[in-house]
Design a protein around this motif. Structure first.
Motif, PDB file in Angstrom:
ATOM      1  N   GLU A   1       0.827  -1.212   0.000  1.00  0.00           N
ATOM      2  CA  GLU A   1       0.000   0.000   0.000  1.00  0.00           C
ATOM      3  C   GLU A   1       0.863   1.265   0.000  1.00  0.00           C
ATOM      4  OE1 GLU A   1      -3.228   0.232  -0.504  1.00  0.00           O
ATOM      5  OE2 GLU A   1      -3.207  -1.951  -0.728  1.00  0.00           O
ATOM      6  N   PHE A   2       1.938   1.242   0.761  1.00  0.00           N
ATOM      7  CA  PHE A   2       2.871   2.368   0.818  1.00  0.00           C
ATOM      8  C   PHE A   2       3.383   2.693  -0.584  1.00  0.00           C
ATOM      9  CE2 PHE A   2       7.514   3.446   1.881  1.00  0.00           C
ATOM     10  CZ  PHE A   2       7.273   4.798   2.076  1.00  0.00           C
TER      11      PHE A   2
ATOM     12  N   VAL B   1       4.801 -14.197  -3.349  1.00  0.00           N
ATOM     13  CA  VAL B   1       4.458 -13.633  -4.658  1.00  0.00           C
ATOM     14  C   VAL B   1       2.940 -13.511  -4.793  1.00  0.00           C
ATOM     15  CG1 VAL B   1       4.531 -13.992  -7.156  1.00  0.00           C
ATOM     16  CG2 VAL B   1       6.559 -14.484  -5.771  1.00  0.00           C
ATOM     17  N   GLU B   2       2.229 -14.556  -4.414  1.00  0.00           N
ATOM     18  CA  GLU B   2       0.765 -14.535  -4.513  1.00  0.00           C
ATOM     19  C   GLU B   2       0.160 -13.460  -3.619  1.00  0.00           C
ATOM     20  OE1 GLU B   2      -2.975 -17.661  -4.512  1.00  0.00           O
ATOM     21  OE2 GLU B   2      -1.179 -18.165  -3.355  1.00  0.00           O
ATOM     22  N   ALA B   3       0.725 -13.293  -2.407  1.00  0.00           N
ATOM     23  CA  ALA B   3       0.216 -12.273  -1.489  1.00  0.00           C
ATOM     24  C   ALA B   3       0.393 -10.872  -2.077  1.00  0.00           C
ATOM     25  CB  ALA B   3       0.928 -12.380  -0.142  1.00  0.00           C
ATOM     26  N   VAL B   4       1.532 -10.632  -2.735  1.00  0.00           N
ATOM     27  CA  VAL B   4       1.760  -9.326  -3.362  1.00  0.00           C
ATOM     28  C   VAL B   4       0.778  -9.119  -4.513  1.00  0.00           C
ATOM     29  CG1 VAL B   4       3.419  -7.926  -4.663  1.00  0.00           C
ATOM     30  CG2 VAL B   4       4.170  -9.198  -2.641  1.00  0.00           C
ATOM     31  N   VAL B   5       0.574 -10.143  -5.326  1.00  0.00           N
ATOM     32  CA  VAL B   5      -0.387 -10.036  -6.431  1.00  0.00           C
ATOM     33  C   VAL B   5      -1.773  -9.677  -5.897  1.00  0.00           C
ATOM     34  CG1 VAL B   5      -1.613 -11.344  -8.214  1.00  0.00           C
ATOM     35  CG2 VAL B   5       0.866 -11.575  -7.985  1.00  0.00           C
ATOM     36  N   LYS B   6      -2.199 -10.340  -4.835  1.00  0.00           N
ATOM     37  CA  LYS B   6      -3.529 -10.081  -4.274  1.00  0.00           C
ATOM     38  C   LYS B   6      -3.610  -8.689  -3.656  1.00  0.00           C
ATOM     39  CE  LYS B   6      -4.907 -14.866  -3.390  1.00  0.00           C
ATOM     40  NZ  LYS B   6      -5.190 -15.897  -2.359  1.00  0.00           N
ATOM     41  N   ALA B   7      -2.552  -8.268  -2.954  1.00  0.00           N
ATOM     42  CA  ALA B   7      -2.559  -6.943  -2.332  1.00  0.00           C
ATOM     43  C   ALA B   7      -2.572  -5.837  -3.387  1.00  0.00           C
ATOM     44  CB  ALA B   7      -1.352  -6.788  -1.413  1.00  0.00           C
ATOM     45  N   VAL B   8      -1.843  -6.042  -4.456  1.00  0.00           N
ATOM     46  CA  VAL B   8      -1.789  -5.059  -5.543  1.00  0.00           C
ATOM     47  C   VAL B   8      -3.139  -4.953  -6.247  1.00  0.00           C
ATOM     48  CG1 VAL B   8      -0.828  -4.666  -7.844  1.00  0.00           C
ATOM     49  CG2 VAL B   8       0.693  -5.140  -5.927  1.00  0.00           C
ATOM     50  N   ASP B   9      -3.773  -6.098  -6.459  1.00  0.00           N
ATOM     51  CA  ASP B   9      -5.113  -6.142  -7.053  1.00  0.00           C
ATOM     52  C   ASP B   9      -5.184  -5.377  -8.372  1.00  0.00           C
ATOM     53  OD1 ASP B   9      -7.781  -6.895  -7.197  1.00  0.00           O
ATOM     54  OD2 ASP B   9      -8.488  -5.167  -6.042  1.00  0.00           O
TER      55      ASP B   9
ATOM     56  N   ARG C   1      -3.483  -2.881  -9.531  1.00  0.00           N
ATOM     57  CA  ARG C   1      -3.219  -1.433  -9.552  1.00  0.00           C
ATOM     58  C   ARG C   1      -1.864  -1.078 -10.148  1.00  0.00           C
ATOM     59  NH1 ARG C   1      -4.601  -0.094  -3.410  1.00  0.00           N
ATOM     60  NH2 ARG C   1      -3.680  -2.182  -3.184  1.00  0.00           N
ATOM     61  N   VAL C   2      -0.883  -1.959 -10.000  1.00  0.00           N
ATOM     62  CA  VAL C   2       0.404  -1.805 -10.678  1.00  0.00           C
ATOM     63  C   VAL C   2       0.832  -3.194 -11.143  1.00  0.00           C
ATOM     64  CG1 VAL C   2       1.141   0.227  -9.355  1.00  0.00           C
ATOM     65  CG2 VAL C   2       1.771  -2.055  -8.540  1.00  0.00           C
ATOM     66  N   LYS C   3       1.900  -3.240 -11.926  1.00  0.00           N
ATOM     67  CA  LYS C   3       2.407  -4.521 -12.408  1.00  0.00           C
ATOM     68  C   LYS C   3       3.199  -5.222 -11.307  1.00  0.00           C
ATOM     69  CE  LYS C   3       0.864  -3.915 -16.613  1.00  0.00           C
ATOM     70  NZ  LYS C   3      -0.304  -4.691 -17.105  1.00  0.00           N
ATOM     71  N   VAL C   4       3.116  -6.549 -11.279  1.00  0.00           N
ATOM     72  CA  VAL C   4       3.886  -7.364 -10.336  1.00  0.00           C
ATOM     73  C   VAL C   4       4.784  -8.308 -11.129  1.00  0.00           C
ATOM     74  CG1 VAL C   4       3.807  -9.071  -8.478  1.00  0.00           C
ATOM     75  CG2 VAL C   4       2.085  -7.262  -8.577  1.00  0.00           C
ATOM     76  N   ILE C   5       6.051  -8.301 -10.749  1.00  0.00           N
ATOM     77  CA  ILE C   5       7.061  -9.161 -11.375  1.00  0.00           C
ATOM     78  C   ILE C   5       7.521 -10.166 -10.322  1.00  0.00           C
ATOM     79  CG2 ILE C   5       9.314  -9.231 -12.500  1.00  0.00           C
ATOM     80  CD1 ILE C   5       8.816  -6.142 -13.062  1.00  0.00           C
ATOM     81  N   GLY C   6       7.429 -11.430 -10.622  1.00  0.00           N
ATOM     82  CA  GLY C   6       7.836 -12.453  -9.672  1.00  0.00           C
ATOM     83  C   GLY C   6       9.282 -12.866  -9.885  1.00  0.00           C
ATOM     84  N   GLY C   7      10.059 -12.910  -8.808  1.00  0.00           N
ATOM     85  CA  GLY C   7      11.412 -13.436  -8.896  1.00  0.00           C
ATOM     86  C   GLY C   7      11.351 -14.922  -9.186  1.00  0.00           C
ATOM     87  N   ALA C   8      12.030 -15.358 -10.254  1.00  0.00           N
ATOM     88  CA  ALA C   8      11.893 -16.756 -10.666  1.00  0.00           C
ATOM     89  C   ALA C   8      13.214 -17.349 -11.140  1.00  0.00           C
ATOM     90  CB  ALA C   8      10.841 -16.870 -11.766  1.00  0.00           C
ATOM     91  N   GLY C   9      14.318 -16.792 -10.702  1.00  0.00           N
ATOM     92  CA  GLY C   9      15.616 -17.296 -11.137  1.00  0.00           C
ATOM     93  C   GLY C   9      16.116 -18.433 -10.269  1.00  0.00           C
ATOM     94  N   ALA C  10      16.983 -19.257 -10.829  1.00  0.00           N
ATOM     95  CA  ALA C  10      17.616 -20.347 -10.094  1.00  0.00           C
ATOM     96  C   ALA C  10      18.853 -20.787 -10.868  1.00  0.00           C
ATOM     97  CB  ALA C  10      16.659 -21.524  -9.913  1.00  0.00           C
TER      98      ALA C  10
ATOM     99  N   CYS D   1       4.965 -18.859 -10.475  1.00  0.00           N
ATOM    100  CA  CYS D   1       4.675 -17.417 -10.391  1.00  0.00           C
ATOM    101  C   CYS D   1       3.560 -17.040 -11.353  1.00  0.00           C
ATOM    102  CB  CYS D   1       5.933 -16.610 -10.705  1.00  0.00           C
ATOM    103  SG  CYS D   1       7.156 -16.536  -9.379  1.00  0.00           S
ATOM    104  N   GLU D   2       3.618 -17.593 -12.563  1.00  0.00           N
ATOM    105  CA  GLU D   2       2.564 -17.299 -13.536  1.00  0.00           C
ATOM    106  C   GLU D   2       1.207 -17.787 -13.039  1.00  0.00           C
ATOM    107  OE1 GLU D   2       5.180 -17.345 -17.679  1.00  0.00           O
ATOM    108  OE2 GLU D   2       3.728 -18.937 -17.305  1.00  0.00           O
ATOM    109  N   ALA D   3       1.206 -18.930 -12.364  1.00  0.00           N
ATOM    110  CA  ALA D   3      -0.060 -19.514 -11.904  1.00  0.00           C
ATOM    111  C   ALA D   3      -0.754 -18.665 -10.848  1.00  0.00           C
ATOM    112  CB  ALA D   3       0.194 -20.921 -11.354  1.00  0.00           C
ATOM    113  N   VAL D   4       0.014 -17.850 -10.103  1.00  0.00           N
ATOM    114  CA  VAL D   4      -0.602 -17.004  -9.072  1.00  0.00           C
ATOM    115  C   VAL D   4      -0.840 -15.578  -9.573  1.00  0.00           C
ATOM    116  CG1 VAL D   4       0.270 -18.395  -7.168  1.00  0.00           C
ATOM    117  CG2 VAL D   4       1.621 -16.429  -7.953  1.00  0.00           C
ATOM    118  N   GLY D   5      -0.599 -15.328 -10.859  1.00  0.00           N
ATOM    119  CA  GLY D   5      -1.078 -14.089 -11.453  1.00  0.00           C
ATOM    120  C   GLY D   5      -0.089 -12.966 -11.679  1.00  0.00           C
ATOM    121  N   VAL D   6       1.221 -13.257 -11.705  1.00  0.00           N
ATOM    122  CA  VAL D   6       2.180 -12.183 -11.979  1.00  0.00           C
ATOM    123  C   VAL D   6       2.021 -11.672 -13.404  1.00  0.00           C
ATOM    124  CG1 VAL D   6       3.863 -13.073 -10.316  1.00  0.00           C
ATOM    125  CG2 VAL D   6       4.021 -13.767 -12.720  1.00  0.00           C
ATOM    126  N   ASP D   7       2.522 -10.472 -13.645  1.00  0.00           N
ATOM    127  CA  ASP D   7       2.513  -9.899 -14.985  1.00  0.00           C
ATOM    128  C   ASP D   7       3.757 -10.278 -15.779  1.00  0.00           C
ATOM    129  OD1 ASP D   7       0.050  -8.106 -14.831  1.00  0.00           O
ATOM    130  OD2 ASP D   7       1.175  -7.475 -13.063  1.00  0.00           O
TER     131      ASP D   7
END
Length: 291
Positions: free
Chosen positions: A29-30, A60-68, A70-79, A92-98
């Motif tokens: 929110e901040f 990642v899913e919690a951030v996607v839901k909190a953002v709802d 309003r802005v783009k969400v990028i999930g860290g997915a490196g290994a 990450c894609e399954a929980v709704g990242v952009d």
């Protein structure tokens, strides 16, 4: 799709070491209130190295839901194992990242050909845009501009977070990569110059504590207004050094707790809280930035 002032968001913890989802939601929110353009969830600053796979996707899913939306969400997915990076990308894609941010494989030191094969394998199965992440200071693996250019031919790979701090790479990447390939800085101290040279934005640590100032700097630089950008940037020069007095995200989590933006500055071992010797340095930098 992803440009401007992007925060590499921290992951807050409770006293028992579990993720503090209430504090995480408050941080989201901040950033939305302050105009941050996009949020990276569970990158390096989000302590991806010490979250287990279940926690990783939960955050990642919690951030996607909190953002709802309003802005783009990028999930860290490196290994550093290609199959693990594929699994994280799909989760990450399954929980709704952009889109996803995919760091170069660390520790095992792949060749440039290995990097092409690694990212090609991810791009073949990914449905959302992929941003390459080059940070050789942490990974001991440098994704060279020529390699980025080869990968930019793949439609699913849309840009790179370039965290070397080497500003000469901006021109090289612009020359070699396709015209719409996004160039994002991953080095706060040189981010203003990076954008003025033609970069599209920055994925930032400092943005965690002064998102409004950071947004203003990025916006002015994107407009080519060096004077205005420098006025904002000058307020943050102390933070650019203070927030890296110890390994990221140690200082930035301490700063956020000091600001009252989250209850604790706790980290996962082997990282420990900021040494007392650096407390005044961070406080002074926060004061310089108007916090």
């Amino acid at each position: 799709m992803f440009s401007g002032s992007i925060v590499a968001l921290v992951t807050p913890f409770n006293e028992d070491g579990a993720v503090d989802f209430n504090a995480l939601n408050a941080l989201v929110e901040f950033h939305i209130e302050q105009g941050t353009d996009a949020i990276v969830a569970v990158g390096t600053t989000g302590e991806s190295a010490t979250l287990n796979p279940k926690e990783h996707i939960e955050v990642v899913e919690a951030v996607v839901k909190a953002v709802d939306g309003r802005v783009k969400v990028i999930g860290g997915a490196g290994a550093n194992a290609t199959q693990e990076a594929i699994d994280l990308t799909l989760a990450c894609e399954a929980v709704g990242v952009d889109g996803t941010l995919s760091v170069t494989p660390y520790y095992n030191k792949p060749t440039q050909a290995g990097l092409v094969a690694h990212y090609t394998a991810i791009a073949e199965v990914a449905a959302k845009p992929i941003i390459l992440y080059n940070v050789p200071g942490r990974t001991c693996c440098d994704l060279l501009p020529e390699t980025a250019a080869e990968l930019s031919k793949l439609p699913g790979i849309i840009g790179i977070k370039e965290a070397t701090g080497d500003l000469s790479r901006v021109a090289k990447l612009k020359e070699l990569c396709r015209d719409d390939f996004l160039l994002l800085s991953g080095d706060d101290a040189t981010a203003m110059e990076f954008i003025l040279l033609g970069g599209h934005g920055v994925i930032s640590v400092t943005n965690n504590v002064v998102p409004g100032v950071f947004k203003a700097m990025c916006a002015a630089a994107a407009e080519g207004d060096r004077t205005a950008a420098a006025e904002h940037n000058d307020k943050m020069t102390g933070l650019y050094s203070a927030l890296f007095t110890e390994a990221n995200p140690i200082p930035v989590k301490w700063a956020l707790a000091e600001m009252g933006k989250m209850p604790l500055a706790d980290l996962r071992l082997p990282l420990t809280t900021l040494s007392e010797a650096h407390h005044d340095t961070v406080r002074e930098a926060l004061a310089q930035a108007g916090v």
